[in-house]
Design a protein around this motif. Structure first.
Motif, PDB file in Angstrom:
ATOM      1  N   ASN A 136      38.477  50.010  53.719  1.00 60.86           N
ATOM      2  CA  ASN A 136      37.301  50.432  52.965  1.00 60.86           C
ATOM      3  C   ASN A 136      37.598  50.517  51.471  1.00 60.86           C
ATOM      4  O   ASN A 136      36.724  50.243  50.636  1.00 60.86           O
ATOM      5  N   ALA A 137      38.841  50.887  51.122  1.00 62.83           N
ATOM      6  CA  ALA A 137      39.234  50.895  49.713  1.00 62.83           C
ATOM      7  C   ALA A 137      39.219  49.484  49.144  1.00 62.83           C
ATOM      8  O   ALA A 137      38.785  49.267  47.999  1.00 62.83           O
ATOM      9  N   LEU A 138      39.674  48.505  49.932  1.00 61.67           N
ATOM     10  CA  LEU A 138      39.607  47.109  49.498  1.00 61.67           C
ATOM     11  C   LEU A 138      38.157  46.701  49.254  1.00 61.67           C
ATOM     12  O   LEU A 138      37.844  46.044  48.245  1.00 61.67           O
ATOM     13  N   ALA A 139      37.269  47.101  50.144  1.00 60.89           N
ATOM     14  CA  ALA A 139      35.856  46.776  49.971  1.00 60.89           C
ATOM     15  C   ALA A 139      35.308  47.376  48.681  1.00 60.89           C
ATOM     16  O   ALA A 139      34.524  46.731  47.965  1.00 60.89           O
ATOM     17  N   GLU A 140      35.710  48.598  48.371  1.00 58.47           N
ATOM     18  CA  GLU A 140      35.215  49.239  47.147  1.00 58.47           C
ATOM     19  C   GLU A 140      35.702  48.516  45.899  1.00 58.47           C
ATOM     20  O   GLU A 140      34.963  48.348  44.926  1.00 58.47           O
ATOM     21  N   VAL A 141      36.967  48.072  45.918  1.00 55.79           N
ATOM     22  CA  VAL A 141      37.503  47.326  44.775  1.00 55.79           C
ATOM     23  C   VAL A 141      36.742  46.017  44.599  1.00 55.79           C
ATOM     24  O   VAL A 141      36.333  45.651  43.481  1.00 55.79           O
ATOM     25  N   LEU A 142      36.545  45.294  45.688  1.00 50.34           N
ATOM     26  CA  LEU A 142      35.826  44.018  45.613  1.00 50.34           C
ATOM     27  C   LEU A 142      34.396  44.221  45.135  1.00 50.34           C
ATOM     28  O   LEU A 142      33.879  43.432  44.335  1.00 50.34           O
ATOM     29  N   ASP A 143      33.771  45.277  45.615  1.00 47.90           N
ATOM     30  CA  ASP A 143      32.383  45.514  45.232  1.00 47.90           C
ATOM     31  C   ASP A 143      32.278  45.883  43.752  1.00 47.90           C
ATOM     32  O   ASP A 143      31.401  45.387  43.039  1.00 47.90           O
ATOM     33  N   ARG A 144      33.172  46.728  43.299  1.00 48.37           N
ATOM     34  CA  ARG A 144      33.085  47.193  41.906  1.00 48.37           C
ATOM     35  C   ARG A 144      33.342  46.075  40.910  1.00 48.37           C
ATOM     36  O   ARG A 144      32.618  45.952  39.904  1.00 48.37           O
ATOM     37  N   PHE A 145      34.337  45.230  41.180  1.00 51.77           N
ATOM     38  CA  PHE A 145      34.752  44.245  40.172  1.00 51.77           C
ATOM     39  C   PHE A 145      34.124  42.872  40.354  1.00 51.77           C
ATOM     40  O   PHE A 145      34.088  42.084  39.402  1.00 51.77           O
ATOM     41  N   PHE A 146      33.621  42.559  41.558  1.00 56.31           N
ATOM     42  CA  PHE A 146      33.162  41.192  41.797  1.00 56.31           C
ATOM     43  C   PHE A 146      31.761  41.084  42.419  1.00 56.31           C
ATOM     44  O   PHE A 146      30.991  40.225  42.016  1.00 56.31           O
ATOM     45  N   PHE A 147      31.424  41.928  43.382  1.00 53.05           N
ATOM     46  CA  PHE A 147      30.191  41.711  44.138  1.00 53.05           C
ATOM     47  C   PHE A 147      29.045  42.622  43.710  1.00 53.05           C
ATOM     48  O   PHE A 147      27.892  42.381  44.087  1.00 53.05           O
ATOM     49  N   LYS A 148      29.333  43.679  42.965  1.00 53.64           N
ATOM     50  CA  LYS A 148      28.311  44.475  42.268  1.00 53.64           C
ATOM     51  C   LYS A 148      27.170  44.945  43.172  1.00 53.64           C
ATOM     52  O   LYS A 148      25.998  44.873  42.803  1.00 53.64           O
ATOM     53  N   GLY A 149      27.501  45.421  44.357  1.00 53.82           N
ATOM     54  CA  GLY A 149      26.482  45.987  45.226  1.00 53.82           C
ATOM     55  C   GLY A 149      25.657  44.990  46.005  1.00 53.82           C
ATOM     56  O   GLY A 149      24.741  45.377  46.744  1.00 53.82           O
ATOM     57  N   ARG A 150      25.929  43.712  45.882  1.00 54.65           N
ATOM     58  CA  ARG A 150      25.152  42.723  46.617  1.00 54.65           C
ATOM     59  C   ARG A 150      25.335  42.904  48.125  1.00 54.65           C
ATOM     60  O   ARG A 150      26.426  43.208  48.595  1.00 54.65           O
TER      61      ARG A 150
END
Length: 424
Positions: A136-150
């Protein structure tokens, strides 16, 4: 041309596409709609090594003017990192003659930025904190820096873009668990149509390699799952309410299953595994290293079997045709591709030892040196070009320039570990 693609502009978008796919493969997942598909691209796992290797292949496919023709992109692990970033970039790609003119800016640059991030060690360290799940931490990093809540629903519609399928492995059932815009789920559990799951969660689930960065746990309302044929576990609320997912490579490291019999032509980019010879016999007295080695051997053999099945499929003639007309043409390239074995040669000189060097690079979520990053991109470019020009797009012109012109293969590679015959 810019913006969305004309659905009839390319053969893989419903114009002239074969319609003899087995009905059972089309109807397995009722949330999917659309014509049969011409080109299916599979992006294997293999950590950041795979992400960079696939970047090189996608750059070459785009250079050939064929990126817009891809109907389906199936991915696992490091391949899902690349596919997720491509899915985000797709709506803003500008097209000219089948080529995305801004692919480097919108896709290659984010991939290279991600490849610089030291992900696995900090995420594992976070996982030691009570209450924090590394996946879940990996998901948060990916979301914050690359996927922006999509979410998956923010992806473009199939027909305007490839159908992106991100593959994870369901620990409870031992089956492929798929994420796409049209559905998520598995054939044993059933499917949730038009899921609202974040894109970052789908990619992180696909890349949650066990046992360090896994599992990623998602919770659902069991009533949302539709029963599909074979979904004998659809009434198991315990399996539907809480789904524990790990790296899709545990089930199918080449991401082949979602394109098999759903597409006519198979394009497969394999940057995974490649078991090395390890003569340090003292390691096998430790249960941890022995267990990891045993799992690596099992995965290597499963990948080899899937490759063999893929090529067996490609050699079978289509019904009503002669043996020279295969049911599924295949272009398959991998880290261990030997350029000298192709009839149409590469225009780039490759010294002996490069396939073994590239295949022996680690498959972690950890940055390589800049030169290694450039070598990996260039190697995906070179090997994909060979497979594509020899087996699928045989009239295509040879490339003239590497993506990173100074990262050549003319000199012998740095020292590397020898590779075992299991994966040759």
């Amino acid at each position: 041309m810019s913006g969305k693609l004309d659905p009839q502009s390319f053969r893989g978008r419903g114009a002239g596409v074969r319609n003899d796919m087995p009905a059972d493969t089309r109807d397995d997942f009722p949330c999917e709609h659309g014509d049969d598909e011409e080109y299916g691209l599979a992006l294997s796992g293999g950590g950041v090594r795979a992400t960079l290797f696939h970047l090189g292949a996608l750059l070459r496919i785009n250079e050939l003017g064929r990126l817009g023709e891809i109907d389906r992109i199936s991915s696992v692990s490091g391949g899902s990192l690349a596919a997720g970033l491509l899915a985000v970039a797709w709506p803003d790609l500008a097209w000219d003659g089948g080529r995305a003119t801004n692919l480097v800016h919108l896709f290659a640059k984010p991939v290279l930025r991600l490849a610089k991030l030291p992900l696995d060690v900090p995420i594992v360290a976070l996982g030691l904190v009570p209450g924090i799940n590394p996946a879940n931490a990996l998901a948060e990093v990916l979301d914050r820096f690359f996927f922006k809540g999509r979410t998956l629903q923010d992806l473009p519609d199939a027909g305007d873009c490839p159908r992106f399928v991100f593959n994870a492995t369901d620990l409870a059932t031992g089956t492929d668990f798929r994420f796409s815009k049209s559905y998520l789920g598995s054939y044993l559990l059933g499917v949730v149509c038009e899921p609202k799951v974040r894109l970052a969660d789908a990619v992180a689930a696909s890349a949650s390699f066990p046992p360090i960065v896994s599992p990623l746990v998602l919770r659902f309302d069991p009533a949302d799952f539709r029963r599909v044929r074979g979904a004998r576990l659809n009434d198991r609320r315990d399996l539907l309410e809480r789904v524990a997912l790990v790296d899709g490579g545990a089930y199918d490291n080449c991401a082949l299953e979602p394109i098999t019999d759903r597409c006519h032509t198979y394009l497969v980019s394999d940057a995974g595994g490649n078991l090395s010879v390890d003569g340090a016999l003292w390691k096998w007295d430790l249960w941890s290293t022995q267990l990891k080695r045993t799992l690596d051997i099992a995965v290597a053999q499963a990948r080899a079997q899937r490759r063999h099945a893929l090529f067996a499929s490609s050699r079978t003639a289509r019904p009503g045709t002669d043996a020279a007309d295969p049911a599924h043409p295949v272009a398959f390239w991998r880290t261990l591709t030997q350029p000298s074995k192709y009839q149409k040669p590469s225009p780039f000189e490759v010294a002996p030892g490069w396939p073994e060097y590239i295949a022996a690079l680690p498959t972690r979520l950890w940055p390589f040196s800049e030169l290694q990053r450039h070598w990996l991109v260039n190697w995906g470019y070179v090997t994909s070009d060979l497979a594509l020009r020899n087996y699928v797009w045989m009239d295509a012109d040879a490339p003239k320039r590497l993506p990173f012109p100074t990262a050549t293969f003319t000199q012998a590679p740095p020292a590397h570990r020898p590779l075992a015959g299991l994966e040759m």
